[in-house]
Design a protein around this motif. Structure first.
Motif, mmCIF file in Angstrom:
data_model
loop_
_atom_site.group_PDB
_atom_site.id
_atom_site.type_symbol
_atom_site.label_atom_id
_atom_site.label_comp_id
_atom_site.label_asym_id
_atom_site.label_seq_id
_atom_site.Cartn_x
_atom_site.Cartn_y
_atom_site.Cartn_z
ATOM 1 N N LYS A 83 0.827 -1.201 0.000
ATOM 2 C CA LYS A 83 0.000 0.000 0.000
ATOM 3 C C LYS A 83 0.869 1.263 0.000
ATOM 4 O O LYS A 83 0.530 2.262 -0.651
ATOM 5 C CB LYS A 83 -0.946 -0.014 1.209
ATOM 6 C CG LYS A 83 -2.089 -1.036 1.088
ATOM 7 C CD LYS A 83 -3.007 -0.999 2.301
ATOM 8 C CE LYS A 83 -4.096 -2.064 2.214
ATOM 9 N NZ LYS A 83 -5.124 -1.755 1.212
ATOM 10 N N LYS A 84 1.981 1.241 0.719
ATOM 11 C CA LYS A 84 2.886 2.390 0.713
ATOM 12 C C LYS A 84 3.381 2.668 -0.706
ATOM 13 O O LYS A 84 3.428 3.823 -1.148
ATOM 14 C CB LYS A 84 4.069 2.130 1.647
ATOM 15 C CG LYS A 84 3.750 2.304 3.118
ATOM 16 C CD LYS A 84 4.878 1.815 4.014
ATOM 17 C CE LYS A 84 6.181 2.496 3.749
ATOM 18 N NZ LYS A 84 7.256 2.034 4.665
ATOM 19 N N LYS A 85 3.733 1.620 -1.393
ATOM 20 C CA LYS A 85 4.213 1.780 -2.772
ATOM 21 C C LYS A 85 3.139 2.404 -3.654
ATOM 22 O O LYS A 85 3.405 3.307 -4.456
ATOM 23 C CB LYS A 85 4.649 0.422 -3.322
ATOM 24 C CG LYS A 85 5.165 0.475 -4.752
ATOM 25 C CD LYS A 85 5.569 -0.907 -5.246
ATOM 26 C CE LYS A 85 6.016 -0.854 -6.703
ATOM 27 N NZ LYS A 85 6.361 -2.208 -7.217
ATOM 28 N N GLN A 140 3.376 9.072 2.940
ATOM 29 C CA GLN A 140 4.049 8.724 1.688
ATOM 30 C C GLN A 140 3.684 9.678 0.555
ATOM 31 O O GLN A 140 4.148 9.523 -0.568
ATOM 32 C CB GLN A 140 3.660 7.293 1.264
ATOM 33 C CG GLN A 140 3.830 6.237 2.344
ATOM 34 C CD GLN A 140 5.258 6.146 2.824
ATOM 35 O OE1 GLN A 140 6.188 5.991 2.030
ATOM 36 N NE2 GLN A 140 5.441 6.262 4.144
ATOM 37 N N THR A 141 2.828 10.656 0.846
ATOM 38 C CA THR A 141 2.313 11.530 -0.211
ATOM 39 C C THR A 141 2.764 12.968 -0.021
ATOM 40 O O THR A 141 3.199 13.369 1.062
ATOM 41 C CB THR A 141 0.774 11.494 -0.233
ATOM 42 O OG1 THR A 141 0.274 12.146 0.947
ATOM 43 C CG2 THR A 141 0.254 10.064 -0.267
ATOM 44 N N ARG A 142 2.600 13.761 -1.075
ATOM 45 C CA ARG A 142 2.959 15.179 -1.018
ATOM 46 C C ARG A 142 1.931 15.986 -0.236
ATOM 47 O O ARG A 142 2.248 17.037 0.303
ATOM 48 C CB ARG A 142 3.060 15.737 -2.443
ATOM 49 C CG ARG A 142 4.222 15.194 -3.261
ATOM 50 C CD ARG A 142 4.174 15.708 -4.684
ATOM 51 N NE ARG A 142 2.967 15.248 -5.389
ATOM 52 C CZ ARG A 142 2.696 15.526 -6.659
ATOM 53 N NH1 ARG A 142 3.526 16.298 -7.345
ATOM 54 N NH2 ARG A 142 1.606 15.059 -7.230
ATOM 55 N N ASN A 143 0.675 15.497 -0.218
ATOM 56 C CA ASN A 143 -0.408 16.229 0.438
ATOM 57 C C ASN A 143 -1.144 15.313 1.417
ATOM 58 O O ASN A 143 -2.241 14.827 1.129
ATOM 59 C CB ASN A 143 -1.393 16.767 -0.604
ATOM 60 C CG ASN A 143 -0.721 17.664 -1.633
ATOM 61 O OD1 ASN A 143 -0.551 17.286 -2.792
ATOM 62 N ND2 ASN A 143 -0.326 18.859 -1.209
ATOM 63 N N PRO A 144 -0.551 15.069 2.568
ATOM 64 C CA PRO A 144 -1.174 14.144 3.527
ATOM 65 C C PRO A 144 -2.552 14.595 3.997
ATOM 66 O O PRO A 144 -3.350 13.775 4.446
ATOM 67 C CB PRO A 144 -0.172 14.098 4.686
ATOM 68 C CG PRO A 144 0.667 15.320 4.540
ATOM 69 C CD PRO A 144 0.728 15.598 3.075
#
Length: 718
Positions: free
Chosen positions: A384-386, A416-420
């Motif tokens: 899921k992280k990937k 893991q994202t730019r916009n948590p």
């Protein structure tokens, strides 16, 4: 209120009580006043009754339940309508439910719009249709059809209502104009044949056999709920007694139900469902006052069982869906399965299937322009992280990224994202296109706008949405863990799967825990436990450990899976089945021998366990975890927990939900029994009573809706 006007020779009564024109005291009084004016106005030759804003009437005003009723009672009003010497026509748009349909049954004619829905749903509130619904409906459409509608509370379409004889006409458009013309045509015609209360009840020759079959069906489906049985009794009175005597029976049965704990529980569920739609985040921001992001196009990543159901649910709602699956065989199987699900769903709803609503791709780049993505890949954090790393790089700025995880850390995925702030959990329940519940999981960085967007999407899909905080298992699965553990521990101590399941099913669950496990597949949980490194094999002798981290742990489920017993799919699990994929569970002597050998190998001595212990240990452990969830503020209020369990875990509605059930049992009793079992099993921490439970008892065990005050005080002292 009800407004009266005259158009030509037609008296027009308009029900006005938005949003569903419920029959509140002012509306009932308005009907009486308007009808008197219509009957006393010489130029009025016929009367039509309709509801404003395209809704006829949603039935009784449930806010009046449990209060001292004011205004005229409904039954005499309906008798007044039926006794009218001028024809009265019910004009049914939108919905005619409960008392609304009973008003229509008192009218001489019923005309419905083609999109209208009709029903008597009182049984879902622990009641029966007590404004002559159980007496008029059987006289109009026959015993079997009336029993089906009344004991299930199901709604029927206008087309089915016409087929049953429940309405006289179905109109596609201009229903008000058509009804006015119709009422003018029937003005002056004799009305004796139009008064349903005077009809003889059409009884089949095998009447006793019909009622016996219905009682068998109710026994299977009601699972301890009383109201369906009382509904059958009332309809039997219609079949065997004159109308006036049948009304007396209906009234007495209703009085019994109205004061019952089950009715209180089911009405609590009704209000709890609505309360779950209003919620504020710990920051004080309210998602329900935040403007959702626009969502026009959505994507689903992963087309296993859950992904397929989610894609179908979205497509049926009318969203264009991009469905991504990287595995060729999985893609082929998914396309076939999804097409079948869409076709079956469309057939049930009487519409054309939207087979072109889903576009498929093996390339995740296909989601680049969607507004919202729901990830539904295998429950593995690294995978899921990937996926979230890829989505963050691919999706357009502002796209909402959602995960269907049932237990993993949503905040860790958001990191893991730019916009948590645009990451939330959307935990659907299987099958996702059928099950009503949706847990919307917010992390510490999720924005109110993101939560609002997910909640609005769920609402459009027809889901019952509950916003919950982020922790392992969220609300539903976190509470399920101690419930499940207790069942396993009791197997070790001397119980059988049959005993545990029988106790839970007699309590009201559709299936016991072990029967449900066989249906879901034992290997599913086994894989998860192995991923979490909780299912490590024991010694070479097969002695799997019974302790994890100093706490008691049962390896029984793992040992069963190691034998290749995965449930229905293999024809063997906690029960045996005639063949792989079979549905009829049968007691399996092998399982009993397996449990006996397990106990002998570990020096455990079996002892008698009764159904009361099963219920107390399973249910009170689950409830205790619910108190911890409230204490941790993962759920905002006890009503949210109850909605989750009623709609997601088949908790019997007539028990109100686990937290309401605790209040009905009595919090002091729950506390006392938990203390008793914790003393007997100090190696099971889930049995140690929660601090919040102790504080509630010390505060005098306030009703459920007052618990939040104690929770607030608890946190204000931290």
């Amino acid at each position: 209120m009800a407004q009266f006007g005259v158009l030509g020779s037609v008296g027009v009564i308009t029900l006005q009580n938005p949003p569903v024109n419920a029959l509140s005291a002012p509306v009932r009084q308005g009907i009486v006043d308007a009808l008197n004016r219509a009957l006393n106005e010489p130029k009025v030759k016929s009367v039509v009754i309709f509801g404003q804003n395209g809704v006829f009437c949603g039935g009784a005003d449930i806010k009046e339940f449990g209060t001292k009723m004011s205004g005229p009672p409904l039954v005499p009003i309906i008798h007044m309508i039926e006794a009218s010497h001028k024809p009265v026509v019910a004009v049914i748009e939108g919905s005619a439910f409960g008392g609304g349909l009973e008003v229509a049954l008192g009218c001489h004619y019923r005309i419905a719009h083609s999109k209208a829905r009709l029903g008597l749903p009182e049984v879902t509130l622990g009641l029966l249709p007590a404004a002559a619904g159980t007496q008029r409906l059987p006289r109009l459409i026959g015993i079997p059809a009336a029993l089906n509608l009344i004991t299930t509370g199901r709604h029927v379409t206008a087309a089915e209502a016409l087929q049953l004889g429940l309405v006289d006409q179905v109109i596609d458009h201009n229903i008000i104009v058509s009804a006015m013309r119709f009422s003018q045509r029937v003005a002056g015609q004799p009305l004796d044949s139009r008064r349903i209360s005077t009809y003889p009840c059409p009884c089949p020759s095998d009447l006793d056999a019909v009622f016996e079959e219905v009682m068998r069906n109710v026994c299977r489906s009601a699972r301890g709920a009383v109201a369906p049985f009382k509904c059958v009794e009332a309809v039997r009175a219609a079949a065997t007694m004159p109308y006036a005597e049948g009304m007396e029976v209906e009234s007495k049965l209703m009085a019994t139900l109205m004061n019952s704990e089950q009715a209180r529980a089911m009405q609590y569920c009704f209000f709890a469902q609505r309360a779950a739609a209003k919620w504020s985040m710990p920051s004080g921001a309210r998602w329900d006052t935040s403007k959702p992001l626009p969502v026009h196009r959505v994507a689903v990543i992963g087309l296993g069982t859950m992904g397929r159901g989610i894609a179908v649910a979205l497509a049926q709602t009318g969203f264009p869906v991009v469905a991504v699956e990287t595995q060729e065989k999985q893609m082929i199987d998914a396309k076939q399965a999804i097409s079948g699900m869409l076709e079956r769903g469309a057939k049930r709803r009487g519409v054309a299937p939207r087979l072109d609503g889903i576009s498929y791709s093996k390339d995740i780049q296909a989601v680049a322009e969607v507004d919202l993505v729901i990830e539904a890949v295998f429950e593995d954090m690294s995978l899921k992280k990937k996926v979230f790393q890829q989505l963050s790089a691919i999706c357009r700025p502002g796209a909402l990224l959602c995960t269907n995880t049932s237990s993993l850390d949503v905040d860790h995925l958001a990191s893991q994202t730019r916009n948590p702030e645009l990451v939330v959990g959307m935990h659907f329940f299987s099958p996702a296109h059928v099950m009503k519940l949706l847990e919307v999981v917010y992390g510490p960085r999720s924005s109110p706008q993101a939560v609002a967007t997910a909640m609005q999407l769920g609402k459009k899909m027809g889901k019952v949405n509950v916003a919950v905080g982020n922790c392992s298992g969220f609300v539903g699965n976190r509470m399920l863990k101690p419930y499940t553990e207790q069942a396993f521990f009791m197997l070790e101590e001397g119980a059988t799967p049959e005993l545990v399941d029988r106790a839970l099913e007699e309590f009201g669950f559709a299936m016991g825990l072990f029967r449900m496990s066989d249906l879901a597949g034992l290997d599913v949980g086994w894989k998860v436990r192995k991923e979490e490194r909780l299912a490590k094999r024991g010694s070479e002798a097969g002695q799997a450990p019974r302790v994890r981290g100093g706490c008691r742990y049962s390896p029984l489920g793992d040992l069963l899976c190691e034998q290749g017993r995965f449930g229905e799919k293999t024809g063997r699990g906690w029960y045996r089945y005639d063949k792989p994929g079979g549905r009829v569970a049968k007691s399996d002597p092998w399982v009993h021998s397996f449990l006996e050998d397990y106990r002998v190998q570990r020096g455990l001595v079996a002892r008698p366990i009764d159904q009361q212990e099963v219920l107390e240990r399973c249910l009170y452990a689950l409830i205790n975890e619910g108190f911890r969830i409230l204490e941790d503020r993962i759920a905002a209020k006890p009503e949210d927990i109850d909605v989750i369990y009623v709609f997601g875990y088949s908790w019997p509605r007539h028990r109100g939900g686990p937290m309401f059930y605790a209040s009905m049992v009595g919090l002091p009793k729950v506390l006392e029994r938990l203390e008793y079992y914790y003393q007997a099993h100090p190696d099971i921490p889930h049995l140690q009573p929660c601090n919040l439970l102790r504080r509630l008892v010390a505060s005098g065990s306030p009703p459920v809706h007052k618990w939040s005050e104690v929770i607030h005080k608890l946190h204000s002292h931290l």
